[in-house]
Design an enzyme around this catalytic site. Structure first.
Site, short mmCIF file in Angstrom:
data_model
loop_
_atom_site.label_atom_id
_atom_site.label_comp_id
_atom_site.label_asym_id
_atom_site.label_seq_id
_atom_site.Cartn_x
_atom_site.Cartn_y
_atom_site.Cartn_z
N GLU A 156 37.57 35.36 35.04
CA GLU A 156 38.43 34.36 35.68
C GLU A 156 37.63 33.28 36.39
OE1 GLU A 156 42.07 35.68 36.91
OE2 GLU A 156 42.39 34.22 38.49
N ASP A 216 41.58 38.36 36.21
CA ASP A 216 42.15 39.23 37.24
C ASP A 216 43.36 39.97 36.69
OD1 ASP A 216 40.24 38.38 38.93
OD2 ASP A 216 41.51 37.01 40.08
N TYR A 250 40.50 44.17 44.58
CA TYR A 250 41.32 42.97 44.40
C TYR A 250 42.32 42.83 45.55
CZ TYR A 250 43.74 39.35 41.82
OH TYR A 250 44.28 38.16 41.44
#
Ligand SMILES: [Zn+2]
Ligand SMILES: [Zn+2]
Length: 942
Positions: free
Chosen positions: A7, A105, A311
């Site tokens: 990403e 992600d 995350y």
């Protein structure tokens, strides 16, 4: 080749490092985009979205008759690359790939970014195998396992993301255009409306109205102070808040000794360890440490991409069974929190705590690696510590409190006091961010009689509801299903940048309020959260493949069309309403010159000023600093003398600049310069002010006839006054030019005040650039400027000033460039160097140079040197060269300095000549002696 698409660049780098293991990693840059390769594998990072959804061409003109705001609802959309270099590189690499792994992600947004990459790859390589790696933390274990177990892209999830994108675009664009056009606003002043943004703003406006409507109520609280074992203890009346003053006073009067202990109740209370962090609870906890929502998310994302935490965008508060908690503890054991980790290993609870929300996408936020303050900086380290300690707390045992409640009776009135003692600190031992306050009470026995030292009756008032803080607002948005964990903080940041809300806690601006109220009255569907919630539930249905993207978008279109039916019917009302109410915000009061209305005007660019509504008949105006210093708004204060609203300049991230009454400020800031006009005496000044003439510029620009009338002067005096004003104006211009020069060339520094520097310089007689270019370094040092900085500043001032003068001489710009390149810095140099030397230095013909020298001399009011005939120079050179040891280059230098004969050499001042030619003074004296001797010999020979 195996191509891995991450990403961001930083995650591409981390992933490559992990997968490469002991292999060497090669970093390459292609048009500024990095790739990381090992073996047959190359990783590349995107910049989040590299394409953007936009309307197909034709909808650019806001005022088009065919493409109205409503037409945007049904407009076709296209994907346009926004990161062209990355898109080009991705496609170049994809052409030669035999496997592509999407490693963006792991959430809706990431899946959509992955699908965008998927489409870009497919467009250039029809058959390549494309798979998807999903991971929640960029740690060796997670990454290796994700790449060993790749799956397919989740197209349903990506479609949900696409649907949201399209719906947000069509809502935002059509409504923003409609409202802005209705209110006749354009450029920087457009009024933006959005699907999530408008209901959020509406919540803030509603809260503000509740606060305004709030009428505080009085209540009374009764308490007493007793003493036990030498310690003073406060007890509260069991009634709590008394709404009736009489009842409270009655209870107070009845309270009398002895104070009898009627009951002592002991107990224990479990204090549960906190549950794991999801995005919202994390933002709330970070806010307590002073981080704004946007800042907290930015730092958490950086920590994630560097492998320090998992995350941070997650709705989950339950650790999944697959998460290896022992592994996490091992991974952070060597962090600066080793002691705490070891405490947990020794005291760990059997099962970690669980929150209420369990979802399958990501685990809650947890630490994944070792970070140090030196390595990542103070702020990031505080966030890292918060996440790490929270993780430990979820594995820590519950805390145990001993509670004590003692009830008293005093003349029939009942009082109580409670105490708490932390028996087992449990999770408080590793998580200091939530306070554990102990109240330790002495031992009480039932039936015991105690003294009353004091009885307190406090009058209090109920408080209005509190304004939303950013973290409270995010919590409330979550409860209402407004936005997503990834977008909520961005929506708030947008409302701030649109000047719809301000401050912390948040309050609406007048514009924010007017737009919201106007929409509420005329198309409430846009400001209510219901429709947005419905769309969010549609997203869920797309994710579960229960509905298609096109179906959901079509439904959204019809909802929006219904809203437009209402809006278009009320267009005039909405426009007038917003215009009238926001115009009021800029109105300051009556124009002192004509009785019209004075208002703040914001022009294109950064200009703003206060002008009169009767312009151009009335030209009265007050200048304001450019908007870089702050956006001018009016405040509620009003000047007693001029009855004008006060003005304030507001700037993001800076303290507001309060100008106060703009007219008082205008008069006082121009008073000094007016008195610099020689014939401006006290009486004339009075007269000018009575006529609302406050500035030198107004006088300088007036026709003498009008000054005769307005100031009651003779024509001669009026003419003189105007002339003097013009001279003062020029002086002021030069002063401000000098100030600007200082601002541009002196580096701002803490404690450095330009006003103070200018003041000190003025006392030393330096008020303009000319003065500055002649000033000595010592003068500047007196003004607090360091030695080397002073030298640089003076050199710069000389260049700037002389450059100005050179331009004024009338020498054409093309030639000036050549002179400047040759080291000529000012008109004086033309006289000092002379035409010969100048021709030599610049390579221009002597004819041209002679003309320029004449211009420079004319400008300096000096006599023009006579051009020398070539023959005379040739003869002179021969004469000079006859001196023993005097070589050609030396002769040229002397000629260039005007020494074109033996006579002139002998007659010259050696010191001055040395300075002009750069020849050593001693040598010149030697040449002079030799030449003199030679000439004497010649005379003798005759
Ligand atoms: Zn006026
Ligand atoms: Zn005033």
């Amino acid at each position: 080749m195996h191509l891995i698409v991450a990403e961001k660049n930083i995650s591409a780098h981390r992933i490559a490092q992990i997968l490469a293991g002991s292999h060497k990693l090669a970093e390459k840059k292609d048009a500024g985009v990095s790739t990381y390769s090992f073996d047959d594998t190359t990783t590349v990072g995107l910049r989040g979205h590299v394409v953007e959804v936009d309307f197909e061409p034709g909808y650019e003109n806001w005022r088009s008759e065919t493409y109205t705001p409503r037409s945007l609802i049904d407009a076709k959309t296209i994907k346009v690359p926004t990161e062209k270099k990355i898109v080009a590189l991705l496609q170049k690499l994809a052409r030669h790939a035999d496997r592509v792994t999407i490693a963006t992600d792991f959430d809706t947004e990431g899946e959509l970014i992955g699908k965008e990459a998927y489409e870009l790859v497919r467009a250039v390589n029809k058959n390549v195998k494309i798979d998807r790696a999903r991971f929640s933390a960029i740690t060796p274990q997670e990454i290796r396992s994700a790449f060993a177990n790749t799956t397919d892209l989740d197209f349903a999830l990506a479609e949900a993301g696409e649907a949201r994108q399209s719906i947000d675009l069509m809502w935002g664009a059509s409504l923003t255009r409609f409202i802005s056009l209705a209110a006749k606003r354009g450029g920087n002043n457009i009024l933006s409306v959005g699907r999530v943004q408008s209901p959020t703003l509406s919540m803030i406006v509603d809260r503000e109205k509740e606060i305004e409507k709030f009428v505080p109520e009085k209540y009374w609280q009764l308490g007493l102070v007793t003493e036990k074992s030498g310690e003073l203890i406060e007890a509260r009346h069991t009634n709590g808040r008394f709404k009736d003053q009489n009842a409270a006073e009655l209870a107070r009067d009845r309270t009398r000794e002895p104070l009898i202990v009627t009951e002592v109740r002991e107990g224990t209370k479990q204090d549960r360890s906190p549950s794991p962090f999801d995005t919202t609870t994390y933002i709330v906890a970070a806010a307590r440490l002073g981080f704004s929502a946007a800042n907290a998310m930015r730092i958490a994302e950086e920590l994630y991409m560097n492998g320090y935490i998992s995350y941070p965008r997650t709705d989950n508060t339950v650790y999944p069974a697959s998460l290896d908690l022992n592994g996490v503890l091992a991974a952070i054991r060597n962090s600066p929190f080793k002691k705490e980790v070891e405490w947990i290993l020794a005291h760990r609870r059997p099962e970690p705590t669980r929150g209420k929300k369990s979802s399958t996408d990501h685990p809650p936020i947890y630490p994944t690696g070792v970070a140090t303050k030196e390595g990542i900086g103070e702020d990031a380290f505080r966030i890292y510590e918060l996440v790490l300690r929270r993780f430990l707390a979820t594995l820590a045992p519950d805390a145990l409190w001993q509670t004590l409640k003692v009830n008293f009776d005093a003349g029939g009135e009942t009082y109580t006091v409670t105490g708490g003692l932390l028996l087992e600190p449990g999770w408080h031992a590793v998580y200091p961010f939530s306070e554990a306050k102990e109240t330790i009470l002495p031992v009480f026995v039932t039936g015991e009689k105690l003294p009353i030292r004091k009885v307190n009756l406090d009058e209090k008032e109920t408080l209005p509801p509190a304004r939303y803080t950013q973290s409270k607002l995010i919590q409330r948005m979550e409860e209402l299903g407004l936005g997503t964990k990834s977008t909520r903080h961005e929506v708030i940041a947008r409302l701030v940048s649109r000047k719809y809300i301000e401050g912390n806690p948040l309050r609406p601006t007048l514009v924010g309020r007017v737009v919201t109220e106007s929409l509420e009255q005329n198309a409430d569907a846009i400001t209510k959260p219901d429709m947005t919630q419905m769309i969010e539930s549609h997203m869920q249905q797309i994710k579960q493949s229960e509905r298609t993207r096109d179906d959901v978008i079509a439904e959204s279109r019809s909802m929006l069309h219904k809203a437009f039916d209402q809006l278009e019917a009320n267009e005039q009302v909405i426009g007038d309403d917003i215009r009238n109410r926001t115009a009021e915000e800029l109105t300051l009061g009556r124009c002192p010159a004509c009785g019209g209305t004075l208002a703040i005007k914001h022009m294109r660019g950064s200009t703003q000023f206060i002008g009169c509504s009767r312009y151009p008949e009335c030209t009265f105006n007050i200048g304001l600093p450019v908007t870089q210093w702050g956006w001018a708004v009016r405040t509620d204060d009003i000047c007693d003398k001029h009855h004008l609203h006060f003005v304030r300049l507001v700037r993001k991230g800076a303290r507001p600049w309060d100008i106060g009454c703009p007219l008082c400020h205008h008069i006082s800031s121009n008073a000094e310069s007016l008195t610099e006009i020689p014939s401006m005496d006290e009486a004339l000044l009075e007269k000018a002010r009575a006529r609302h003439i406050y500035t030198v510029a107004e006088i300088a620009r007036s026709e003498p006839e009008s000054l005769v009338k307005s100031l009651d002067l003779s024509p001669e005096k009026a003419q003189k006054l105007k002339g003097e004003a013009e001279a003062v104006l020029e002086k002021l211009r030069r002063r401000s030019e000098c100030r600007k020069f200082m601002r541009n060339h002196l580096i701002p520094r803490k404690g450095r005040s330009y006003a103070k520097i200018m003041d000190t310089l003025r006392q030393a007689g330096v008020t303009d650039l000319a003065g500055l270019s002649r000033a000595s370094p010592a003068t500047l040092q007196q003004a607090g400027i360091g030695e080397s900085e002073a030298r640089d500043l003076l050199a710069e001032a000389r260049i700037t000033y002389n450059g100005q003068l050179l331009r004024e001489t009338g020498i054409p710009a093309v030639s000036l460039k050549k002179y400047l390149a040759a080291g000529v810095t000012g008109p004086e140099d033309f006289v000092a160097l002379g035409p010969e030397k100048l021709a030599q230095l610049t390579g221009m013909s002597s004819g041209t140079v002679n003309r320029h020298v004449a211009l420079a001399c004319g400008y300096l009011h000096r006599p023009v040197p006579v051009a020398l005939p070539k023959a005379k120079i040739a003869k002179g050179r021969k004469e000079l060269l006859s001196v023993r040891g005097l070589v050609t280059t030396t002769a040229d230098k002397l000629i260039a300095a005007g020494v074109i004969s033996g006579d002139l050499l002998v007659a010259a001042d050696a010191k001055k000549l040395a300075a002009a030619t750069g020849i050593d003074e001693e040598k010149i004296r030697a040449y002079q002696a030799l030449m003199k001797k030679k000439m004497e010999n010649a005379i003798i020979r005759i």
